[in-house]
Design a protein around this motif. Structure first.
Motif, PDB file in Angstrom:
ATOM      1  N   ALA A   1      37.646  10.403   8.943  1.00 25.95           N
ATOM      2  CA  ALA A   1      36.265  10.001   8.680  1.00 25.95           C
ATOM      3  C   ALA A   1      36.012   9.912   7.174  1.00 25.95           C
ATOM      4  CB  ALA A   1      35.299  10.983   9.335  1.00 25.95           C
TER       5      ALA A   1
ATOM      6  N   ALA B   1      43.616   5.295  12.573  1.00 27.18           N
ATOM      7  CA  ALA B   1      43.875   6.704  12.908  1.00 27.18           C
ATOM      8  C   ALA B   1      44.941   6.824  13.998  1.00 27.18           C
ATOM      9  CB  ALA B   1      42.584   7.372  13.363  1.00 27.18           C
TER      10      ALA B   1
ATOM     11  N   HIS C   1      42.489   2.940   6.953  1.00 23.97           N
ATOM     12  CA  HIS C   1      42.781   4.365   6.755  1.00 23.97           C
ATOM     13  C   HIS C   1      43.746   4.815   7.834  1.00 23.97           C
ATOM     14  CE1 HIS C   1      39.930   5.691   9.992  1.00 23.97           C
ATOM     15  NE2 HIS C   1      40.789   6.682  10.094  1.00 23.97           N
TER      16      HIS C   1
ATOM     17  N   LYS D   1      47.563  12.894  12.470  1.00 26.25           N
ATOM     18  CA  LYS D   1      47.804  12.458  13.852  1.00 26.25           C
ATOM     19  C   LYS D   1      49.184  11.815  13.884  1.00 26.25           C
ATOM     20  CE  LYS D   1      42.988  11.819  15.239  1.00 26.25           C
ATOM     21  NZ  LYS D   1      41.898  10.857  15.395  1.00 26.25           N
TER      22      LYS D   1
HETATM   23  C1  LIG Z   1      40.524  10.912  15.000  1.00 20.49           C
HETATM   24  C2  LIG Z   1      39.964   9.593  14.720  1.00 20.49           C
HETATM   25  C3  LIG Z   1      39.092   9.396  13.631  1.00 20.49           C
HETATM   26  C4  LIG Z   1      38.544  10.519  12.783  1.00 20.49           C
HETATM   27  O1  LIG Z   1      39.527  11.265  12.100  1.00 20.49           O
HETATM   28  P1  LIG Z   1      39.192  12.722  11.539  1.00 20.49           P
HETATM   29  O2  LIG Z   1      40.402  13.113  10.773  1.00 20.49           O
HETATM   30  O3  LIG Z   1      38.919  13.577  12.725  1.00 20.49           O
HETATM   31  O4  LIG Z   1      37.980  12.588  10.661  1.00 20.49           O
HETATM   32  C5  LIG Z   1      38.655   8.110  13.379  1.00 20.49           C
HETATM   33  N1  LIG Z   1      39.035   7.080  14.147  1.00 20.49           N
HETATM   34  C6  LIG Z   1      39.875   7.229  15.207  1.00 20.49           C
HETATM   35  C7  LIG Z   1      40.257   6.036  16.034  1.00 20.49           C
HETATM   36  C8  LIG Z   1      40.357   8.488  15.528  1.00 20.49           C
HETATM   37  O5  LIG Z   1      41.160   8.630  16.596  1.00 20.49           O
END
Ligand SMILES: *Cc1c(COP(=O)(O)O)cnc(C)c1O
Length: 486
Positions: free
Chosen positions: A142, A249, A269, A274
């Protein structure tokens, strides 16, 4: 907590005068507390601490640690969160004294090795995403979104294009996207998904105009579906003068197969915590690097890490930068882990990540489809959604199904998200699980589907085997009881 599994808590074990330590006699003159600590800081009443032996303390904390569920203790198919195995070699590397004991304020010439690692990580991420430059500063996904949007904003302002106040976000985007857009000072415009779960191009054309600052696309979207019309979307938004933001993400769905930079995106980003195996959860440090195309480079957060003839150094001379977004230069330890992961996997290993993440998700989706409703009957990427509609008609909610999974030793999937699917169950098996683990989870889900038909109360009253049973969800969030009360 009144269950046979519950052990006596540490206050109940307390025996007056029992101690948990043994120290030799002091050989030097003892200083009084008043000589050691300013009087304001000295406690006036006795601390109410349990008096227990060292062994009791050990058992207490070990018992508490076993009440937690983590990736290292069991399957964790939490959709969108990529709870995959974090290889332990990452931890070994992050603990190398020359990396772990650095101080962020050390002179640059004394930390050239660490700076080389960060620089090299940026180079790898540029290659992986197809972007021209990367910053490692943002501490989470985020935070990366917000950083990217602030750069887009600075770009439009530098072009005197100040009427671009709107950010378009599909209804199948991750929940952080509209939140980040709002915090960055934009108005969020929602575009709808069509019957296939993909962005409705006609609706997109309708909302794009001269006020559009950017489109934020989560790809694959939160339904686990690859947005098939990305090139058209890019054309529509770019023709209107807007920028394209890629929420990467969940890059384990496309890693080494497709690159946001090649699809026309201006900003992306990643979540190193993850896809790139930084441990996450529990509010620990994360890393949400942002990659940009050339025309956004002037707005990157400062300092930027540069390499010249003398070595690596931090450049603060960026007059158009949006400024610093994080003290020092990102969460170094997580970046070391991600770098280790990329180097140990290599290009072929990273390709396997995507192939197995997608294969596992499709395998599970197809095997569960006869037992739960499948709202979008098409190939998924790293995750998929089911709907508990059929079970709801029999009086069992998706929440009950999630709670019942706890009895089988699984962390439940993400539920009730995304919002555009009724009784949504969002499952992400990840690439690191064996077929046996996938099959056991599938068997549990099938058994639960049978229970819903034959003995629904078993599901409605679950969980049966955990220390804590059903919580009042509202009070648990609003008025959590976080300390032991006598
Ligand atoms: C997890 C996630 C986020 C947010 O990431 P954080 O590190 O929790 O702030 C944003 N977009 C997607 C698609 C995600 O899976």
């Amino acid at each position: 907590m009144n269950n046979q599994q519950d052990q006596a808590l540490i206050f109940e074990l307390s025996k007056q005068g029992r101690v948990g330590y043994s120290l030799p006699e002091l050989e030097v003159e003892e200083l009084s507390l008043a000589e050691l600590i300013p009087s304001d800081y000295i406690r006036r009443e006795e601390a109410e601490l349990p008096e227990v032996s060292e062994l009791d303390i050990m058992r207490h904390y070990t018992a508490l640690s076993k009440r937690n569920h983590g990736v290292d203790s069991g399957f964790y198919p939490l959709g969108s969160c990529t709870m995959k195995y974090n290889p332990k070699i990452n931890e070994n590397v992050a603990r190398i004294a020359g990396l772990a004991h650095l101080h962020p304020l050390q002179e640059e010439e004394t930390v050239q090795g660490a700076m080389e690692l960060l620089f090299d990580l940026q180079e790898h991420l540029k290659e992986i995403t197809g972007m021209d430059e990367v910053t490692l500063q943002p501490a989470a996904g985020a935070h990366g979104e917000w950083t990217g949007l602030m750069m887009i904003r600075a770009y439009h302002e530098a072009n005197n294009d100040t009427k671009r106040t709107k950010v378009i976000v599909p209804d199948s985007a991750h929940g952080t996207n509209p939140a980040s857009a709002t915090v960055a000072g934009f108005e969020t415009i929602t575009v709808k998904s069509d019957e296939n779960g993909l962005v409705d191009l006609e609706d997109l054309k309708r909302v794009v105009d001269e006020h559009t600052a950017a489109l934020m696309l989560t790809n694959p979207n939160t339904l686990g579906l690859f947005e098939a019309h990305i090139l058209e979307m890019a054309q529509i938004v770019h023709d209107a003068g807007g920028k394209l933001y890629y929420d990467g993400a969940n890059l384990n769905a496309v890693l080494s197969k497709a690159r946001p930079g090649d699809m026309g995106f201006d900003v992306v980003h990643l979540n190193l915590h993850k896809t790139f195996t930084g441990p996450h959860g529990g509010g620990g440090p994360g890393s949400g690097p942002v990659g940009v195309k050339a025309d956004l480079i002037p707005y990157l957060p400062k300092p930027v890490l540069v390499k010249n003839d003398e070595g690596y150094h931090f450049d603060y001379n960026l007059p158009q930068s949006i400024g610093r977004v994080k003290p020092y230069y990102g969460n170094f330890g997580i970046n070391v882990r991600a770098y280790t992961y990329i180097r140990t996997m290599g290009p072929d290993g990273l390709k396997n990540v995507t192939e197995f993440a997608v294969l596992n998700a499709n395998y599970m989706m197809r095997r569960l489809a006869p037992y739960y409703d499948l709202p979008f009957d098409q190939h998924c990427k790293h995750e998929f959604v089911l709907s508990g509609k059929r079970q709801k008609k029999l009086g069992v909610r998706t929440l009950d199904i999630a709670k019942r999974l706890l009895d089988f030793g699984y962390h439940p999937p993400t539920i009730y998200f995304p919002l555009n699917v009724e009784e949504c169950i969002m499952i992400e098996p990840t690439e690191t699980e064996s077929k046996e683990t996938l099959d056991s989870f599938i068997d549990a889900m099938i058994q639960i589907a049978r229970e819903v038909e034959e003995t629904p109360e078993i599901v409605q009253e679950a969980p049966h085997t955990t220390v804590v049973k059903r919580l009042d969800e509202t009070t648990a969030a609003r008025k959590p009881i976080l300390r032991y009360q006598r």
